[in-house]
Design an enzyme around this catalytic site. Structure first.
Site, PDB file in Angstrom:
ATOM      1  CB  CYS A 129     -47.585  57.811  61.206  1.00  0.00           C
ATOM      2  SG  CYS A 129     -47.493  57.793  59.438  1.00  0.00           S
ATOM      3  CB  THR A 389     -33.060  39.726  44.832  1.00  0.00           C
ATOM      4  OG1 THR A 389     -31.810  40.281  44.463  1.00  0.00           O
ATOM      5  CG2 THR A 389     -33.224  38.379  44.167  1.00  0.00           C
ATOM      6  CG  ASN A 391     -29.969  38.373  41.118  1.00  0.00           C
ATOM      7  OD1 ASN A 391     -29.879  38.073  42.301  1.00  0.00           O
ATOM      8  ND2 ASN A 391     -30.629  37.648  40.231  1.00  0.00           N
ATOM      9  CB  THR A 392     -28.929  45.342  40.657  1.00  0.00           C
ATOM     10  OG1 THR A 392     -30.094  45.723  41.387  1.00  0.00           O
ATOM     11  CG2 THR A 392     -29.320  44.823  39.300  1.00  0.00           C
ATOM     12  CB  THR A 401     -28.633  40.955  47.213  1.00  0.00           C
ATOM     13  OG1 THR A 401     -29.877  40.488  46.709  1.00  0.00           O
ATOM     14  CG2 THR A 401     -27.964  41.828  46.194  1.00  0.00           C
TER      15      THR A 401
END
Lengths: 495, 914
Positions: A129, A389, A391-392, A401
């Site tokens: 990286c 979350t 909630n979408t 979710t």
């Protein structure tokens, strides 16, 4: 005094942000000639990596909380790196992340400052990286590290060399860590030899290693581009792409990439819409009929084994020609030691039962005992990442979710052979489709091979912020998995 | 008032714990649907109480026998539980589930409950419990979330009775009702507690940790609307009728507030377009995992549950909708809890934060009564039967021992069992009325019976000693009689005529450690005046340790010491100067940090110096020059064995004295003009101001040229040093420096081995350190820097440094101690400065801590550190009044307070500026 300057500079942050973003435009132009495989991550230029610039800019135009976070980050690091700019999609997490990182790198701890950055370099180099390596080379030199060390691990003190093996195993096959590794890297732990590690130092090092392994995953997973102002003087300059800002030269190129993104979205809009619908439908089904068909115990056990075995073979096919970049690889001795080897040989991953050694009960206590306060910080970070979350889901609102998040988390742990007795691994198969699994697998195990194509091909309808969210889950789950193995080994060593 | 504190405060005075057994008014609602379902009626209640007393008497009579023993299990144990007859124990783990009979001499495997070809996860037990009323009934909690009951009375080989698969996650704990045969409670990772009636196929009621977490009232709003909430909610609550009557409970308040807030958002904020952009979070978003559930032994309907987020809840079994009471007990998960078998309402909890806390639940608010700090996270806690204040704990990580604590003595465990080689996972007292048998299972695959009399008692190994300084420098020391008696010749303290002894205490017969209290007390009185440490403080403050050329440092320090009447120390400094700052060496000597080589010659000089100075007193260095000039000094040297340095040193030096001195004579001739110049100038005249001024410029010339760049660099690092050097130089006592010029330069040329003096200096440092003057040792160490450091081993240096710093801090010489830390080269010491360097600042407006690192307060969005005079943000030195917390730029405030004594902010406070 120092505080004063830092803070006053913090006021200029908005400017700095926009500057950075502006600069990123130039790099964004490069996106059009996207190459699969290595180098692609650099091709996507803006801080947000794969996410289109518009999405990031929108975030960049920010509210008060983000502003404060930026100010914090800037005050602590003296810069606002691209990782921060991408993570700010999730300010709640970012705050905890920055706090932890700040503590690990700058606050009281058993390791001297330049060691910490060097360990960061070692860990990031494991995944080639260059972005993180560059960042930390600068920091390393800044805190007074010896530039000679940067010529390779063999130039570093014996003490750090001893850590090399642990780094290698931890990054690629953490399940192989045994207490012998701890003993080796600790030879003469009790003797007051110069290059022996104390337990506290070791824990600090392990936390740093895991932190940077997973951060490397994030960098590649989101396609974070190099810092514009990372000059090439003493950095590991990637072979092909210059780090310099070239916006002056290639002005006016950005419209191309926007178009491209648009077209990409248009193409996929129809079937990806069904994708989301289907996923939600499955979640609903699982929720409802969980109680009905109770799988037998053997069934449950075999599901885990199947998932574990399958995860070995989940790989995208177009990543074979990759060779590690010379520049970075000088930090670790044998580049051949990677995740891939092992999956080829179909080695068996032993099962680690989380009920016997889990982070909350055991790992936390050990870390906090040997490296006070860090356990608390990491614990908080895990918690936030796991429970985050809105909630979408894509265009849907008010979705629970938790099931999906748990599936992702447990899938990653499953790849590392970590098993939750109370989880039905059949759910994973239902919820995560193949392209998503490929992405997860690649990000977690061989992040250097992530391509923009992979990023685009999973969950096409989802927002970029959600994809970043997924990445947060990935890196935290990975970090926890590595930590669990390492800490278990340390525990065994201690008993 | 001499502070002869009670030295043997080992045994805390036992408060006769006025623990009222306040009978709790249980709201027994006999008509309740649930209660009747469970059969928990009033009649059942009284019934069971009766049963219980019967059991108690029945078992109280039996006498247990046995010995400390252990047996090997096939697999690690996760939990154990004892049958009520105290003769059997069940061990459960991931791959073990067996019943052992406890016999006199050994454990005998009695039954293996893990049957079947391929044992399923249902048998991978996280917890096991044996019913205390029915010896055929067991329950296990499986890691996959299944609760299984076992009936030993079943005729078949498989004793499995019922299977409850209601939990979605691992079940951490199961618990039988202490008196009811068919009531089982389980607590799971998924955040639910379920109560099962064993006569039915499914749970009777579910208790959710989630629903009640709101009781804590944590409000999370993503953006800046927090300030509105309290105001708003207060208004609403005041208006609410039931609140006004004090009838509303936490959770209800929460509901009201939630509704209000939502309404407010919709009706007020939304139309104005000021809706916060971020989502609104309720802390209740996710349920917290349940770690332990325990039925109260005394209260029929009550049980306690502990949670991963540190909370403890108290439930009434008949009211599954919300908990009776909740409080935060620990920081981090609470792993276990246990009700006191005797005292109603005492609950012990143990958590990841390494604490065991004892709570009194009978009062209005749960009150923390005792707190025991252990060394590792607490996995199990069990009250010891028949011993009111004892409890046993074991740890989840790192520590394998089992401890029995007396909660009133939270620092040293009363007993300790060290048999296990891996963490102990389960403990149980064998019999509810026998305090001497403890059973334990461990990850090391063994089952142990511990006998209390075989336990190791850490207290016995400890030597109770007390040491304390009195206000006037008296030192009191007390120790166990036996210890003191060993070293005889010390008279026991007979009491102080001046001060009354006031630490007589009543001995508590219940205390097991009272015997230790017989001790000897000795008091060392200091002679009046002898104890004054004024010199220490003065010396510490006035010594110069760095920042100037070595010679000046030595001179300065010598002067300081002399002024404080410490002649010996002063001499030492002068000698050091002589040793290390001879003109030939000046180039190196001037760099106070670098270059140790060649830094030491001129031993003869030192000795002669000694003698000279001893004889005529102080400040007669000028004469010394002459004594050197004529080579008579060797006679002087030979009888110089007197003074500071110990005999062996002198012997060592004397041997080399004479030849060296001859050498001195030899090289004189071939010396450069500096040497030639000196005697000429010095001897005839003795003008004290003129000469030095000549000498110093000379020296500077020498200094500046040879080391070139190195020196320049050094100067660049500390600019003010070079700037003030000239002034300082002329202030320093000149004559001694002069003497040096003439002689030791010659010595340098004589090529004495460079390390010639290091042995001496080292011994000198040790000598001072041994004498207790660690100040001298450290100061010399710092001043000489590289020159001596390599001769003294790291550990000793570190030891000196830490002792000196400790001393300095005791005298509150923070600045000096910091300087010493800074100047030290030992890594362990210099990192002391790096630790805890954070300065926490509170906002001057809202008095809340400033979390961000900027100057703007997160909460009130104002700049925190405004100058009260000019009203600008202060970004440099900020001075503020500790009374009213107003302040500003140092200059401004100083100026203001010259003219007025009131606070410039107009708050009316009379600020003081000192």
């Amino acid at each position: 005094m120092r505080l004063a300057t830092a803070a006053s500079e913090a006021y200029t942050t908005p400017l700095a942000v926009s500057e950075l973003l502006g600069c990123k435009q130039c790099a964004a132009g490069r996106d059009q000639d996207e190459v699969p495989g290595r180098g692609a991550e650099r091709a996507a230029g803006y801080p947000g990596g794969w996410a289109p610039r518009r999405a990031i800019l929108q975030v960049g135009s920010e509210d008060a909380q983000m502003h404060a976070l930026f100010a914090d980050s800037f005050a602590a690091l003296g810069r606002l790196d691209n990782i921060t700019l991408v993570m700010v999609f999730h300010p709640q997490y970012l705050e905890s992340f920055l706090k932890t990182q700040h503590y690990l790198l700058q606050m009281d701890g058993p390791l001297p400052l330049h060691y910490r950055h060097y360990i960061g370099i070692m860990a990031a180099a494991r995944h080639q990286c260059s972005y993180l390596v560059n960042l930390h080379v600068n920091d390393f030199l800044h805190v007074g590290g010896d530039p000679k060390w940067l010529n390779g691990l063999e130039n570093a003190p014996q003490k750090l060399q001893n850590l090399g093996e642990l780094n290698k195993v931890l990054a690629h096959r953490p399940w192989l860590i045994t207490k012998e590794h701890i003993e080796v890297s600790n030879e003469g732990l009790l003797k007051a030899e110069e290059h022996s590690w104390s337990l506290a130092e070791l824990v600090h090092a392990v936390v740093l290693l895991t932190h940077y392994h997973s951060l490397a995953s994030f960098t590649f997973g989101c396609g974070i581009s190099p810092e514009i102002h990372c000059d090439g003087g003493h950095t590991f300059r990637p072979p092909s792409v210059s780090n310099y800002c070239i916006c002056d030269i290639t002005n006016g190129n950005h419209s191309v990439d926007e178009m491209q993104v648009n077209s990409a979205e248009n193409v996929s809009v129809s079937d990806s819409f069904f994708e989301v619908e289907a996923l939600m439908e499955k979640m609903r089904q699982l929720q409802e009929c969980r109680d009905e068909e109770e799988a037998s115990q053997e069934e449950m056990a075999s599901r885990f084994e199947i998932e574990k075995r399958e995860s070995m073979f989940v790989f995208s096919s177009d990543d074979e020609e990759v060779t590690p970049a010379r520049d970075v690889s000088r930090h670790f001795e044998d580049t051949s030691y990677g995740y891939k080897d092992f999956s080829r040989h179909g080695m068996h991953v032993p099962t680690f039962r989380v009920q016997d050694y889990c982070w909350e009960d055991h790992g936390y206590s050990l870390v906090n005992r040997l490296y006070p306060d860090v356990g608390q910080l990491i614990d908080e970070k895990f918690h936030i990442a796991y429970n985050l979350t809105y909630n979408t889901m894509a265009m849907h609102k008010d979705v629970d979710t938790s099931m999906l998040r748990r599936a992702i988390w447990n899938y990653i742990h499953c790849m590392f052979g970590i098993r939750y007795d109370d989880y039905d691994y059949g759910e994973i198969n239902q919820l995560l489709d193949r392209s998503f699994k490929v992405y997860i697998k690649t990000v977690v195990c061989t992040p250097e091979k992530v391509t923009k194509r992979m990023y685009d091909s999973f969950w096409r309808q989802f927002k970029h912020s959600e994809k970043v969210h997924v990445n947060l889950l990935l890196i935290e789950a990975r970090m926890q998995a590595e930590l669990l193995y390492a800490l278990r080994a340390i525990t065994r060593y201690m008993t | 008032t001499s502070a002869l504190c009670s030295l043997l405060s080992f045994v805390p005075p036992q408060s006769p714990a006025a623990l009222g057994l306040v009978p709790r008014a249980d709201r027994v609602n006999s008509g309740s649907h649930l209660a009747s379902l469970l059969g928990l009626t009033d009649s059942g209640f009284s019934d069971s109480m009766e049963k219980m007393s019967r059991v108690t008497t029945a078992l109280g009579g039996s006498v247990l026998t046995g010995r400390t023993m252990h047996c090997h299990l096939d697999a690690p144990a996760n939990a154990i539980s004892v049958c009520r007859d105290a003769a059997q124990v069940v061990v459960a783990g991931r791959s073990i589930f067996k019943i052992y009979a406890i016999e006199e001499e050994q454990f005998v495997e009695k039954l293996n409950l893990r049957v079947g070809r391929k044992p399923s996860l249902n048998l991978s037990c996280a917890d096991v419990v044996w019913h205390q009323m029915d010896e055929n009934l067991l329950a296990t909690a499986a890691t996959n979330g299944v609760v299984v009951t076992w009936n030993l009375g079943r005729p078949s080989r498989n004793k499995q009775d019922q299977l409850f698969t209601e939990h979605k996650r691992t079940v951490n704990k199961v618990c039988f009702h202490p008196t009811e045969a068919h009531v089982l409670l389980s607590g799971s990772q998924d955040g639910f507690m379920k109560c099962f009636d064993l006569r039915r196929k499914d749970s009777v009621s579910t208790f959710s940790g989630e629903a009640t977490e709101a009781g804590q009232g944590r409000w999370w709003v993503m953006t800046g609307w927090v300030p509105v909430l309290p105001v708003l909610s207060c208004c609403v609550l005041r208006l609410h009728p039931s609140f006004a009557h004090g009838q509303m409970r936490d959770a209800e308040c929460e509901d009201v507030l939630k509704t209000t807030w939502l309404l407010w958002r919709l009706c007020v904020a939304a139309p104005l377009g000021t809706l916060p952009s971020g989502p609104l979070f309720w802390a209740t978003g996710q349920s917290e995992s349940v770690r332990d559930v325990q039925f109260s032994i005394r209260d029929y309907f009550t049980f306690a549950s502990t949670f991963e987020n540190g909370n403890v809840q108290l439930w009434d079994i008949r009211r599954p909708d919300r908990c009776e009471r909740m409080f935060t007990a620990h920081n981090g998960p609470v792993f276990c809890c246990d009700w006191h078998p005797e005292d109603r309402g005492w609950l012990a909890t143990g958590g990841r934060d390494k604490m065991v806390k004892v709570w009194d639940m009978t009062t209005h608010r749960a009150k923390e009564m005792h707190c025991v700090q252990t060394i590792a996270s607490v996995a199990r806690v069990k009250w010891r039967p028949e011993c009111r204040h004892h409890l046993a704990t074991c740890s989840m990580m790192v520590d394998h021992n089992i401890y029995v604590w007396d909660v009133r003595r939270p620092f040293v465990p009363a007993a300790m069992f060290e048999e296990h080689r891996d963490v102990t996972t389960g403990i149980a007292w064998r019999h509810p009325h026998d305090p001497s048998f403890l059973l334990s299972g461990s990850k090391d695959s063994s089952l142990c019976q511990h006998l209390f009399r075989d336990a190791s008692q850490p207290v016995e190994r400890a030597n109770p000693e007390g040491l304390c300084y009195g206000l006037f420098g008296d030192l009191a020391f007390a120790a166990k009689e036996s210890l003191v008696a060993a070293e005889s010749g010390r008279k026991p303290y007979t009491g102080d005529r001046r001060h009354p002894i006031f630490f007589k205490r009543k001995l508590d017969p219940a205390e097991p450690f009272a015997g230790l209290a017989s001790s000897a007390l000795s008091v060392f009185e200091t002679e009046p005046g002898g104890s004054a440490m004024r010199w220490f403080v003065d010396t510490a403050e006035r010594y110069a340790l760095a920042g100037r050329p070595l010679a000046e440092l030595c001179d300065h320090n010598a002067k300081v010491a002399r002024e404080l009447g410490r002649n010996q120390v002063a001499q030492t400094w002068t000698m050091l100067r002589t040793i290390y700052c001879s003109p030939g060496l000046l180039p190196t000597a001037n760099l106070s940090h670098s270059v140790g080589k060649g830094g030491s010659c001129g031993l003869q000089l030192m000795n002669s110096f000694n003698l000279k100075d001893m004889a005529p007193g102080l400040g007669s260095e000028t004469r010394l020059d002459r004594s050197k000039g004529d080579a008579r000094s060797d006679t002087v040297l030979l009888d110089s064995s007197a003074t500071l340095i110990t005999n062996e040193d002198n012997e060592e030096t004397e041997g080399s004295d004479v030849p060296a001195d001859y050498l001195l004579g030899d090289v004189e001739g071939e010396d450069d003009e500096l040497y030639l110049l000196d005697p000429e100038h010095t001897h005839p005249e003795e003008p004290e101001c003129v000469l030095p001024q000549e000498a110093f410029p000379l020296r500077h010339e020498i200094v500046d040229t040879p080391p070139g760049p190195e020196h320049l660099q050094d100067k660049a690092d500390s600019p003010h040093v070079s700037g003030s050097e000239a002034d300082v130089a002329s202030l320093a006592p000149m004559d001694s420096s002069f003497s040096l010029l003439s002689v030791s330069h010659a010595l340098y040329d004589s090529r004495l081995p460079p390390d010639f003096f290091s042995v001496l200096v080292r011994d000198m440092l040790h000598f001072y350190a041994e004498q207790g003057d660690v100040q001298m040792a450290v100061s010399v160490l710092i001043v000489l820097g590289e020159r001596v450091r390599k001769d003294i081993d790291e550990q000793t240096q570190e030891h000196w440094y830490t002792s000196y710093i400790d001393l300095l801090q005791r005298f509150r010489l923070w600045n000096v101690s910091n300087e010493v830390v800074k100047l030290s080269t030992s890594r362990a010491v210099s990192c002391l400065n790096q630790a805890s360097t954070t300065l926490h600042v509170n906002c001057s407006h809202c008095k809340r801590p400033m979390s961000s690192r900027g100057w703007v307060c997160d909460r009130c969005h104002r700049c925190a550190s405004m100058c009260a005079v000019c009203h600008h943000v202060v970004k440099g030195l900020f001075v503020w009044c500790q009374g009213c917390s107003h302040g500003g730029h140092l200059q401004h405030i100083m100026k203001w307070l010259e003219g007025s004594s009131h606070c410039p902010a107009g708050c009316g406070h009379l600020c003081e500026y000192s």
